[in-house]
Design a protein around this motif. Structure first.
Motif, PDB file in Angstrom:
ATOM      1  N   GLU A 125      -2.726   8.239   1.673  1.00  0.00           N
ATOM      2  CA  GLU A 125      -2.063   9.145   0.732  1.00  0.00           C
ATOM      3  C   GLU A 125      -0.548   9.110   0.910  1.00  0.00           C
ATOM      4  OE1 GLU A 125      -3.854  13.033   0.862  1.00  0.00           O
ATOM      5  OE2 GLU A 125      -5.860  12.219   0.466  1.00  0.00           O
ATOM      6  N   ALA A 128       0.614   5.878  -0.686  1.00  0.00           N
ATOM      7  CA  ALA A 128       0.586   6.022  -2.144  1.00  0.00           C
ATOM      8  C   ALA A 128       1.795   6.812  -2.636  1.00  0.00           C
ATOM      9  CB  ALA A 128      -0.715   6.696  -2.579  1.00  0.00           C
ATOM     10  N   ALA A 129       2.163   7.846  -1.900  1.00  0.00           N
ATOM     11  CA  ALA A 129       3.290   8.685  -2.317  1.00  0.00           C
ATOM     12  C   ALA A 129       4.595   7.899  -2.303  1.00  0.00           C
ATOM     13  CB  ALA A 129       3.392   9.909  -1.409  1.00  0.00           C
ATOM     14  N   ARG A 130       4.799   7.050  -1.297  1.00  0.00           N
ATOM     15  CA  ARG A 130       6.063   6.290  -1.269  1.00  0.00           C
ATOM     16  C   ARG A 130       6.044   5.142  -2.271  1.00  0.00           C
ATOM     17  NH1 ARG A 130       5.187   1.678   2.083  1.00  0.00           N
ATOM     18  NH2 ARG A 130       3.974   2.028   3.992  1.00  0.00           N
ATOM     19  N   GLN A 131       4.868   4.735  -2.724  1.00  0.00           N
ATOM     20  CA  GLN A 131       4.795   3.676  -3.732  1.00  0.00           C
ATOM     21  C   GLN A 131       5.059   4.170  -5.153  1.00  0.00           C
ATOM     22  OE1 GLN A 131       0.934   1.844  -3.357  1.00  0.00           O
ATOM     23  NE2 GLN A 131       1.516   0.624  -1.566  1.00  0.00           N
ATOM     24  N   ARG A 132       4.809   5.439  -5.412  1.00  0.00           N
ATOM     25  CA  ARG A 132       4.873   5.918  -6.800  1.00  0.00           C
ATOM     26  C   ARG A 132       6.238   5.747  -7.459  1.00  0.00           C
ATOM     27  NH1 ARG A 132       0.354   9.175  -5.285  1.00  0.00           N
ATOM     28  NH2 ARG A 132       1.579  10.807  -4.304  1.00  0.00           N
ATOM     29  N   ILE A 135       6.376   2.185  -8.644  1.00  0.00           N
ATOM     30  CA  ILE A 135       5.543   1.975  -9.832  1.00  0.00           C
ATOM     31  C   ILE A 135       6.268   2.471 -11.070  1.00  0.00           C
ATOM     32  CG2 ILE A 135       3.390   2.618 -10.975  1.00  0.00           C
ATOM     33  CD1 ILE A 135       2.120   2.791  -8.163  1.00  0.00           C
ATOM     34  N   ASP A 136       6.876   3.648 -10.974  1.00  0.00           N
ATOM     35  CA  ASP A 136       7.613   4.203 -12.123  1.00  0.00           C
ATOM     36  C   ASP A 136       8.756   3.276 -12.512  1.00  0.00           C
ATOM     37  OD1 ASP A 136       5.948   6.382 -12.144  1.00  0.00           O
ATOM     38  OD2 ASP A 136       7.316   7.693 -11.034  1.00  0.00           O
ATOM     39  N   LEU A 160      -1.789   0.074  -3.630  1.00  0.00           N
ATOM     40  CA  LEU A 160      -1.087  -0.116  -4.897  1.00  0.00           C
ATOM     41  C   LEU A 160      -2.053  -0.438  -6.025  1.00  0.00           C
ATOM     42  CD1 LEU A 160       1.713  -0.328  -6.311  1.00  0.00           C
ATOM     43  CD2 LEU A 160       1.628  -2.778  -5.837  1.00  0.00           C
ATOM     44  N   GLN A 163      -3.788   2.567  -7.288  1.00  0.00           N
ATOM     45  CA  GLN A 163      -2.933   3.410  -8.128  1.00  0.00           C
ATOM     46  C   GLN A 163      -2.751   2.808  -9.519  1.00  0.00           C
ATOM     47  OE1 GLN A 163      -0.181   6.173  -6.186  1.00  0.00           O
ATOM     48  NE2 GLN A 163       0.474   4.371  -5.040  1.00  0.00           N
ATOM     49  N   ASN A 166      -6.094   3.163 -11.467  1.00  0.00           N
ATOM     50  CA  ASN A 166      -6.687   4.506 -11.482  1.00  0.00           C
ATOM     51  C   ASN A 166      -8.004   4.588 -10.720  1.00  0.00           C
ATOM     52  OD1 ASN A 166      -4.671   5.892 -13.006  1.00  0.00           O
ATOM     53  ND2 ASN A 166      -5.434   4.878 -14.848  1.00  0.00           N
TER      54      ASN A 166
END
Length: 204
Positions: A125, A128-132, A135-136, A160, A163, A166
């Motif tokens: 988790e 995932a948070a540092r990847q978002r 991604i944006d 990744l 994410q 989904n």
């Protein structure tokens, strides 16, 4: 416009061969096989109109795309693409005792307990948070960047892909990886789809 992402894992390192844990805190170089894999990948995909290559901050990803950089392809480094931190396990040889700890953690993640981490390490988790933000950034993109190359690490790549597609993080291990394998992912403006899964044809 379709955005095409060529997502690769770094080439082989001596740590891979020797069974030593590599995470974000181990900046290991490629070995001879890894450099050969990088050359083979470039031989197959050097003709692609990549607008940019995105790498982690770790040496093994830079070396895996060095032939593209030598040809003038722009590069951006992102900590978001760094491997998960395996905490106190990093830089240690895998032992049967540690395997029990590691595989126990993997089973917990598969049960959905993706907030768990090894001592001193990161959870899926947190990765995932540092990847978002990355991604944006990719989704916003630059107008001329419809085809990009991304080089990163095995576990982080699994996070990744979950994410992008989904999937719950508990499904991470569905996305297998090998050194210098390729996942080709397309984004149509509303959803991502996988066009190539664990592709290693370029390695001969």
């Amino acid at each position: 416009m379709v955005k095409k992402i060529y997502l690769i894992r770094h080439g082989q390192t001596y740590f891979n061969v020797r069974g030593i844990v590599q995470g974000s805190g181990v900046d290991a170089p490629l070995n001879e096989t890894g450099h050969q894999q990088a050359t083979q990948f470039h031989a197959s995909y050097g003709h692609m109109p990549f607008a940019r290559v995105y790498t982690s901050t770790l040496m093994r990803t830079h070396q895996s795309v060095q032939p593209f950089l030598d040809a003038g392809l722009p590069q951006e480094q992102h900590r978001a693409l760094d491997e998960i931190s395996w905490g106190h396990r990093e830089g240690t040889r895998i032992t049967p005792e540690e395997d029990i700890e590691y595989h126990g953690l993997l089973r917990a993640w598969q049960r959905g307990e993706t907030h768990l981490a090894l001592r001193g390490g990161e959870s899926p988790e947190q990765v995932a948070a540092r990847q978002r933000p990355f991604i944006d950034e990719v989704l916003r993109g630059r107008p001329d960047e419809d085809t990009i190359l991304v080089c990163m690490h095995g576990r982080a790549m699994r996070v990744l892909l979950c994410q992008l597609l989904n999937y719950p993080l508990s499904a991470m291990d569905l996305f297998e990886h090998r050194n210098l394998c390729l996942y080709r992912v397309h984004y149509t403006g509303s959803m991502f789809s996988i066009r190539s899964f664990l592709d290693t044809q370029h390695l001969g």
